[in-house]
Write an enzyme that holds these catalytic residues in place. Structure first.
Site, PDB file in Angstrom:
ATOM      1  N   HIS A 102      72.973  69.778  29.260  1.00  0.00           N
ATOM      2  CA  HIS A 102      73.939  69.511  30.343  1.00  0.00           C
ATOM      3  C   HIS A 102      73.371  69.868  31.719  1.00  0.00           C
ATOM      4  CE1 HIS A 102      77.059  69.394  27.140  1.00  0.00           C
ATOM      5  NE2 HIS A 102      76.367  70.397  26.646  1.00  0.00           N
ATOM      6  N   LYS A 160      58.395  64.671  55.333  1.00  0.00           N
ATOM      7  CA  LYS A 160      58.673  64.114  54.002  1.00  0.00           C
ATOM      8  C   LYS A 160      57.432  63.732  53.208  1.00  0.00           C
ATOM      9  CE  LYS A 160      62.363  62.851  52.455  1.00  0.00           C
ATOM     10  NZ  LYS A 160      63.199  61.770  52.901  1.00  0.00           N
ATOM     11  N   GLU A 208      59.719  57.072  41.353  1.00  0.00           N
ATOM     12  CA  GLU A 208      60.979  56.371  41.646  1.00  0.00           C
ATOM     13  C   GLU A 208      60.895  54.908  41.216  1.00  0.00           C
ATOM     14  OE1 GLU A 208      62.855  58.869  45.400  1.00  0.00           O
ATOM     15  OE2 GLU A 208      61.367  57.360  45.819  1.00  0.00           O
TER      16      GLU A 208
END
Ligand code: ARG
Length: 468
Positions: free
Chosen positions: A167, A294, A301
């Site tokens: 979970h 960044k 991705e």
């Protein structure tokens, strides 16, 4: 409908419209723009077919020889630059017509005998099955390479400990090696899946004709052996319309992408500032055009993102097939273009993932810190009591109270003293301290398939002898 005739009545723009409509329809109907990729298999199938026709005395030997020579010449011609070759043959509708017409240009009259006892319907599906057999073998090697990459990674990281999750909540301590091998196990099953599908792919449909077989005395055993198929199709109607082997292949492609996507997702998460469990190497990331700080994990991705299109291809084929009556319908031409795209995508993604894996920098201190600041050893404390004769439910409740106490004191279970433990249950002895050491929590799960470092090493040894 004959467009040219219909458009005779059109005025002013008529001439132009006639031409444009015809061109659009021709392009709409054509598959050569993508099925030229089957040229090798198409020629392979024709070579086997023509050889059989000669052996069966359906065409003269001399014609067969000349056809054979012509086909080989065409294959060499196309191989130089398949795409450019296709562009020069666009008027030929599909690869089957293109090869046959080119053959006529080269050898003349005998070429007109090649299509004896054959239809494009059994031809195209023979080509596709031959092509898929090659893809299965190429994909199998890539899957094997990926499994090896996970094994090598696991071998390096057996002693790195981290929280395992359920979970997305810290659950129990595990070895990072065990984690990599979980991914390895997924790809091992994908390899098995491919092997299973191969049984359905490896069937020769040639000889089924347009749909009903052939009036000629063709020898299907001959072409089956010549093309290296394991067996031949048993029903001509089914043979020209069956695409479920392809659906299965696309299912396997989808599961592979699903697994790559799940893996990529976890790596993206681990690479966040919040987790910082790993650092993705610069080669697999890019900067932001606006935010100078960044470093975005673009490559994983995309591994995750591209799963969508591959799963979409499987769905598209299902939907194309769902309302088709027997036997061949032109809808079936839709089976190839997306397949080629999906196949290329999976091949690239697997190749990239192998490289990606070996370039991950693991932050083992961060993983260990996550462990020490957690309650992942709560089950170990409960099981300790069970081993001292306490029932599991009682032990569970005792440790639950200890957890609440520790949280209250801003401590973890491994910070509690024996006196504190004894306040919760008399069965706790000095050895609880050792039991809760995180290394011991991992190593105590020493059953086959478990996370103890000994088990992980044994599994690695098994894999090393079977895979390398
Ligand atoms: N280009 C066709 C395909 O990809 C080949 C079979 C055409 N057969 C026919 N009867 N029109 O399916």
């Amino acid at each position: 409908m004959n467009l040219k005739e219909d458009n005779q009545d059109l005025k002013l723009w008529g001439a132009r419209f006639k031409q444009r409509s015809a061109a659009i329809l021709e392009a709409f109907n054509a598959s050569i723009g993508f099925d030229y990729k089957l040229y090798e298999e198409d020629i392979q199938g024709s070579l086997a077919h023509v050889k059989m026709l000669a052996v069966q005395n359906i065409i003269p030997d001399a014609d067969a020889k000349s056809i054979e020579a012509g086909l080989k010449q065409i294959k060499a011609e196309i191989a130089l630059d398949p795409r450019s070759w296709m562009e020069t043959r666009f008027a030929d509708e599909d690869i089957h017509m293109a090869v046959e017409r080119r053959l006529t240009e080269i050898i003349g009259e005998p070429a007109r005998k090649l299509h004896t006892a054959r239809s494009r319907n059994d031809q195209v599906i023979t080509d596709l099955r031959l092509w898929l057999k090659k893809q299965v073998s190429e994909l199998s090697s890539l899957l094997l390479a990926l499994r090896k990459a996970f094994v090598l990674r696991a071998e390096q990281d057996v002693d790195i400990l981290m929280p395992g999750y359920t979970h997305m909540q810290q659950a129990q301590a595990i070895s990072l090696g065990h984690f990599w091998l979980a991914h390895e196990a997924r790809f091992a099953r994908n390899l098995e899946r491919l092997d299973d599908v191969l049984k359905r792919i490896d069937v020769n449909p040639l000889g089924s004709g347009a749909l009903a077989g052939s009036t000629f005395n063709i020898d299907r055993h001959f072409t089956t052996a010549e093309l290296g198929f394991a067996k031949m199709s048993v029903n001509s109607l089914d043979a020209v319309s069956d695409r479920d082997f392809l659906l299965e292949y696309e299912f396997v492609l989808s599961v592979i992408m699903l697994h790559l996507s799940q893996f990529a997702e976890e790596m993206i998460l681990w690479n966040t500032q919040e987790f910082s469990f790993i650092e993705i190497s610069d080669a697999f990331a890019t900067g932001s055009s606006m935010m100078p700080q960044k470093k975005n994990p673009d490559i994983p991705e995309l591994l995750r993102g591209k799963a969508g299109r591959v799963i979409g291809v499987m769905n598209a084929l299902m939907l194309t097939l769902k309302a088709l009556p027997l036997t061949y319908n032109k809808d079936l031409q839709e089976d190839k273009e997306l397949l080629f795209m999906a196949n290329d995508t999976v091949r690239d993604c697997l190749t990239i993932t192998v490289d990606f894996l070996s370039n991950i920098k693991v932050n083992k201190e961060k993983m260990y810190t996550a462990l020490t600041k957690s309650f992942v050893n709560a089950t170990d404390a409960a099981e300790y009591l069970v081993k001292k004769g306490v029932s599991f439910r009682e032990a569970y409740s005792v440790v639950g109270k200890a957890v609440a106490y520790a949280v209250d004191k801003s401590k973890y279970l491994h910070d509690l003293s024996i006196e504190e433990w004894n306040a919760f249950h008399v069965a706790f002895n000095e050895d609880i301290i050792l039991t809760l050491k995180l290394e011991n929590c991992v190593d105590a799960r020493n059953i086959y398939g478990g996370t103890s470092r000994m088990q992980v090493r044994e599994r690695l040894a098994e894999l090393k002898t079977t895979l390398f």
